[in-house]
Design an enzyme around this catalytic site. Structure first.
Site, PDB file in Angstrom:
ATOM      1  N   ILE A  20      -2.150   7.368   4.351  1.00 38.23           N
ATOM      2  CA  ILE A  20      -2.509   7.593   5.762  1.00 38.23           C
ATOM      3  C   ILE A  20      -1.258   7.902   6.590  1.00 38.23           C
ATOM      4  CG2 ILE A  20      -3.473   6.472   7.821  1.00 38.23           C
ATOM      5  CD1 ILE A  20      -5.295   4.829   5.873  1.00 38.23           C
ATOM      6  N   ASP A  65      13.271  -1.404   5.412  1.00 41.28           N
ATOM      7  CA  ASP A  65      12.270  -2.440   5.142  1.00 41.28           C
ATOM      8  C   ASP A  65      11.792  -2.949   6.501  1.00 41.28           C
ATOM      9  OD1 ASP A  65      10.745  -4.632   4.564  1.00 41.28           O
ATOM     10  OD2 ASP A  65      12.194  -5.549   3.189  1.00 41.28           O
ATOM     11  N   TYR A 157      -5.031 -10.648   3.721  1.00 44.82           N
ATOM     12  CA  TYR A 157      -5.123  -9.287   4.272  1.00 44.82           C
ATOM     13  C   TYR A 157      -5.977  -9.280   5.539  1.00 44.82           C
ATOM     14  CZ  TYR A 157      -5.946  -4.244   4.420  1.00 44.82           C
ATOM     15  OH  TYR A 157      -6.016  -2.930   4.822  1.00 44.82           O
ATOM     16  N   LYS A 161      -4.753  -8.411   9.388  1.00 40.28           N
ATOM     17  CA  LYS A 161      -5.286  -7.270  10.149  1.00 40.28           C
ATOM     18  C   LYS A 161      -5.992  -7.733  11.424  1.00 40.28           C
ATOM     19  CE  LYS A 161      -3.836  -3.940   7.481  1.00 40.28           C
ATOM     20  NZ  LYS A 161      -2.873  -2.920   7.956  1.00 40.28           N
ATOM     21  N   THR A 189     -12.810   2.289   3.660  1.00 39.94           N
ATOM     22  CA  THR A 189     -12.041   2.674   2.472  1.00 39.94           C
ATOM     23  C   THR A 189     -11.598   4.137   2.571  1.00 39.94           C
ATOM     24  OG1 THR A 189     -13.681   1.319   1.342  1.00 39.94           O
ATOM     25  CG2 THR A 189     -12.034   2.404  -0.029  1.00 39.94           C
TER      26      THR A 189
HETATM   27  N1  NAD Z   1      -6.548   3.044   2.097  1.00 39.36           N
HETATM   28  C1  NAD Z   1      -7.495   2.286   2.632  1.00 39.36           C
HETATM   29  O1  NAD Z   1      -8.629   2.195   2.144  1.00 39.36           O
HETATM   30  C2  NAD Z   1      -7.204   1.521   3.894  1.00 39.36           C
HETATM   31  C3  NAD Z   1      -8.303   0.948   4.574  1.00 39.36           C
HETATM   32  C4  NAD Z   1      -8.066   0.232   5.747  1.00 39.36           C
HETATM   33  C5  NAD Z   1      -6.773   0.093   6.224  1.00 39.36           C
HETATM   34  N2  NAD Z   1      -5.738   0.656   5.544  1.00 39.36           N
HETATM   35  C6  NAD Z   1      -4.396   0.457   6.078  1.00 39.36           C
HETATM   36  O2  NAD Z   1      -3.767   1.698   6.237  1.00 39.36           O
HETATM   37  C7  NAD Z   1      -2.357   1.549   6.013  1.00 39.36           C
HETATM   38  C8  NAD Z   1      -1.892   2.594   5.011  1.00 39.36           C
HETATM   39  O3  NAD Z   1      -2.618   2.433   3.810  1.00 39.36           O
HETATM   40  P1  NAD Z   1      -2.528   3.511   2.627  1.00 39.36           P
HETATM   41  O4  NAD Z   1      -3.783   3.400   1.870  1.00 39.36           O
HETATM   42  O5  NAD Z   1      -2.064   4.817   3.159  1.00 39.36           O
HETATM   43  O6  NAD Z   1      -1.364   2.812   1.754  1.00 39.36           O
HETATM   44  P2  NAD Z   1      -0.210   3.428   0.820  1.00 39.36           P
HETATM   45  O7  NAD Z   1       0.124   2.326  -0.134  1.00 39.36           O
HETATM   46  O8  NAD Z   1      -0.614   4.747   0.270  1.00 39.36           O
HETATM   47  O9  NAD Z   1       0.983   3.600   1.850  1.00 39.36           O
HETATM   48  C9  NAD Z   1       1.606   2.488   2.447  1.00 39.36           C
HETATM   49  C10 NAD Z   1       3.058   2.838   2.756  1.00 39.36           C
HETATM   50  O10 NAD Z   1       3.683   1.700   3.387  1.00 39.36           O
HETATM   51  C11 NAD Z   1       4.990   1.585   2.855  1.00 39.36           C
HETATM   52  N3  NAD Z   1       5.477   0.207   2.980  1.00 39.36           N
HETATM   53  C12 NAD Z   1       4.911  -0.915   2.444  1.00 39.36           C
HETATM   54  N4  NAD Z   1       5.670  -1.978   2.737  1.00 39.36           N
HETATM   55  C13 NAD Z   1       6.734  -1.527   3.462  1.00 39.36           C
HETATM   56  C14 NAD Z   1       7.872  -2.162   4.049  1.00 39.36           C
HETATM   57  N5  NAD Z   1       8.098  -3.482   3.945  1.00 39.36           N
HETATM   58  N6  NAD Z   1       8.761  -1.395   4.723  1.00 39.36           N
HETATM   59  C15 NAD Z   1       8.569  -0.064   4.811  1.00 39.36           C
HETATM   60  N7  NAD Z   1       7.512   0.593   4.290  1.00 39.36           N
HETATM   61  C16 NAD Z   1       6.612  -0.137   3.614  1.00 39.36           C
HETATM   62  C17 NAD Z   1       4.847   1.994   1.393  1.00 39.36           C
HETATM   63  O11 NAD Z   1       6.088   2.350   0.816  1.00 39.36           O
HETATM   64  C18 NAD Z   1       3.870   3.156   1.496  1.00 39.36           C
HETATM   65  O12 NAD Z   1       4.553   4.383   1.671  1.00 39.36           O
HETATM   66  C19 NAD Z   1      -2.145   0.102   5.579  1.00 39.36           C
HETATM   67  O13 NAD Z   1      -1.705  -0.667   6.679  1.00 39.36           O
HETATM   68  C20 NAD Z   1      -3.515  -0.342   5.141  1.00 39.36           C
HETATM   69  O14 NAD Z   1      -3.716  -1.730   5.293  1.00 39.36           O
HETATM   70  C21 NAD Z   1      -5.928   1.359   4.386  1.00 39.36           C
END
Ligand code: NAD
Length: 260
Positions: A20, A65, A157, A161, A189
């Site tokens: 995202i 980080d 989680y 959130k 999702t």
């Molecule tokens: N994919 C889903 O179904 C979904 C649903 C609801 C909410 N979300 C939320 O959307 C956001 C993105 O999800 P996604 O599916 O794209 O995940 P993803 O794992 O594809 O991407 C997450 C990114 O965050 C970075 N990251 C994690 N910890 C870090 C840190 N300490 N410092 C710097 N960077 C860090 C990772 O390196 C990665 O690039 C998240 O917050 C997740 O909770 C996702």
């Protein structure tokens, strides 16, 4: 997508190396924002940067980080000096944990809280003064449906959130009159690298994928760009009446059940 902002309008996107966050960085760059990207993943950031460059946009990678207060403070100052003071901050970075309370160790709890809740607190605290100086700014936090309803074996989680939704509203209440908007998006999702890894590790990936898709009334997972499109709307002038809200984008996942 056509340009929606004047040249030099800066957006910061965390988690821009994947999923995202990558889709958001790409969409904002296509809309004319100069995008400062924060993530831990150097290779992922480079890939997002290449895609933005190929689309004719401007992006700057910052490896950080987001749980480290000093690092977040110094990178934010570096962005302000080298790219410009951000008009938009999008907190996307996050991690998951499949565990109920009894299965959650202290370390796991602290890690999830640290990335999903403390991280956005740190970026907001570092960026707000720059926005307040200018008298405008938009903060968009990617929460989750897990911040609205309970999800099975996602205790830390969901708590993180729900906390992020609370932080979003508190920032709106405290700073709306100074020109700041703060909005949360709660996705269902969404098909990203994160979900890809969960499916790849499932005993029966095809069945797991079908189950994940069917959680949404629409019968499919969302696409990262469907979340990014909402971010772009909220960041721009058409979103100016949205403040302190938690917008659910979940294909009907939390609307109720259609199973009788
Ligand atoms: N994919 C889903 O179904 C979904 C649903 C609801 C909410 N979300 C939320 O959307 C956001 C993105 O999800 P996604 O599916 O794209 O995940 P993803 O794992 O594809 O991407 C997450 C990114 O965050 C970075 N990251 C994690 N910890 C870090 C840190 N300490 N410092 C710097 N960077 C860090 C990772 O390196 C990665 O690039 C998240 O917050 C997740 O909770 C996702």
């Amino acid at each position: 997508m056509t340009r929606t902002v004047t040249t030099g309008t800066v957006a910061v996107v965390t988690g821009a190396a994947s999923g995202i966050g990558r889709a958001t960085a790409l969409r904002l760059a296509r809309g004319g924002y100069e995008v400062a990207m924060m993530d831990l993943d150097v290779a992922g950031l480079a890939e997002t940067g290449t895609r933005i460059q190929q689309a004719g946009g401007l992006a700057h990678p910052f490896t950080v980080d987001l749980c480290d207060p000093l690092a977040v403070g110094s990178v934010t100052r570096e962005i302000a000096v080298t790219v410009g003071a951000p008009e938009v901050l999008v907190n996307v970075a996050g991690i998951g944990l499949a565990a109920n309370v009894l299965e959650t160790s202290d370390a796991d709890w602290n890690r999830v809280m640290s990335v999903n809740l403390t991280g956005p607190f740190l970026t907001i605290r570092a960026t707000l003064p720059l926005m307040l100086d200018r008298g405008s700014g938009v903060i968009i936090n990617i929460a989750s449906v897990g911040g609205q309803v309970g999800l099975a074996r996602r205790a830390a989680y969901c708590a993180s959130k729900a906390g992020l939704v609370g932080l979003t509203r508190a920032v709106a209440v405290d700073h709306a009159r100074a020109g700041i908007r703060s909005v949360a998006i709660c996705p269902g999702t969404v098909e990203t690298e994160w979900i890809g890894k969960i499916l790849a590790n499932a005993p029966e990936p095809a069945a797991a994928r079908a189950a994940m898709a069917s959680r949404q009334l629409d019968g499919r997972m969302g696409a990262p760009d469907e979340i990014a499109a909402m971010v772009a709307f909220l960041a721009g002038p058409e979103g100016r009446f949205v403040n302190g809200a938690a917008l659910v984008l979940d294909g009907g996942m939390t609307a109720g059940t259609d199973q009788g």
